[in-house]
Scaffold this motif. Structure first.
Motif, short mmCIF file in Angstrom:
data_model
loop_
_atom_site.label_atom_id
_atom_site.label_comp_id
_atom_site.label_asym_id
_atom_site.label_seq_id
_atom_site.Cartn_x
_atom_site.Cartn_y
_atom_site.Cartn_z
N GLN A 80 0.84 -1.21 0.00
CA GLN A 80 0.00 0.00 0.00
C GLN A 80 0.87 1.26 0.00
N GLU A 83 1.85 2.21 -3.45
CA GLU A 83 0.78 2.92 -4.16
C GLU A 83 0.61 4.35 -3.65
N PRO A 87 1.19 5.94 -7.31
CA PRO A 87 0.03 5.16 -7.75
C PRO A 87 0.28 4.51 -9.11
N TYR A 94 0.37 -4.66 -7.83
CA TYR A 94 -1.07 -4.92 -7.78
C TYR A 94 -1.35 -6.40 -7.53
#
Length: 143
Positions: A80, A83, A87, A94
Motif C-alpha cells: 500500500q 501505491e 500510484p 497490484y
C-alpha cells in the motif's frame, strides 16, 4: 541477488540471506524513504516470511535463535505504501496486493487489485511473471 540466490539455495542459506536482505531493505528505506521499489521489495520479503512453513520456522529458530517475523498485514502495508508514493507503480505490486487481500479474506479488494493489474501492459520479465500469477488468481476470485 539474495532473492535470486534463494530460489536455488538450501533452507538454511535462504533464511540466512533473508536476514541480510531485510537489513539492506531497512537501510534503503531509511536512506531513501520515498523510493517505491524499497517498499515493494519489503512487501515481497514480508509476504514470503508470512508464508514460511512450520518446518522452515523451526529451522530458522534452531539456526539463528529466532525465525524471521512478518505478517500478511506487514506485507500489505508495504504494498500500500508503494501505491501511496507512486500510484500505479507496477503490475507485480497490484498482484501482491491482490494476494494479500485474498489471503486476508478480503475478496472484493483482491478482485479490484486483479482488475487494476489486468489493465496494465506487460512490458518486462517481472510483468510476465505477475501475469502468470494473475492468470491463476483472477479465476480463483471469480473474475
Amino acid at each position: 541477488m539474495c532473492g535470486i540466490m534463494a530460489e536455488y539455495d538450501t533452507v538454511q542459506n535462504k533464511i540466512k540471506n533473508g536476514y541480510i536482505f531485510k537489513d539492506h531493505l531497512d537501510k534503503a528505506i531509511e536512506l531513501k524513504p520515498q523510493d517505491p521499489m524499497s517498499y515493494y521489495l519489503m512487501g515481497r520479503w514480508c509476504y514470503a516470511v508470512a508464508q514460511l512453513s512450520w518446518i522452515e520456522r523451526k529451522v530458522a529458530a534452531t539456526l539463528f535463535g529466532e525465525p524471521p517475523n512478518a505478517t500478511l498485514e506487514d506485507a500489505l502495508k508495504n504494498f500500500q505504501k508503494v501505491e501511496e508514493i507512486q500510484p500505479g507503480y507496477s503490475k507485480p505490486n497490484y498482484v501482491f496486493l491482490a494476494k494479500c487481500y485474498r489471503d486476508l479474506g478480503q475478496r472484493d479488494k483482491a478482485r479490484k487489485m486483479c482488475q487494476a493489474a489486468s489493465s496494465m501492459n506487460t512490458s518486462s520479465k517481472e510483468d510476465e511473471e505477475a501475469q502468470k500469477d494473475l492468470d491463476l488468481l483472477c479465476p480463483a476470485l471469480g473474475l
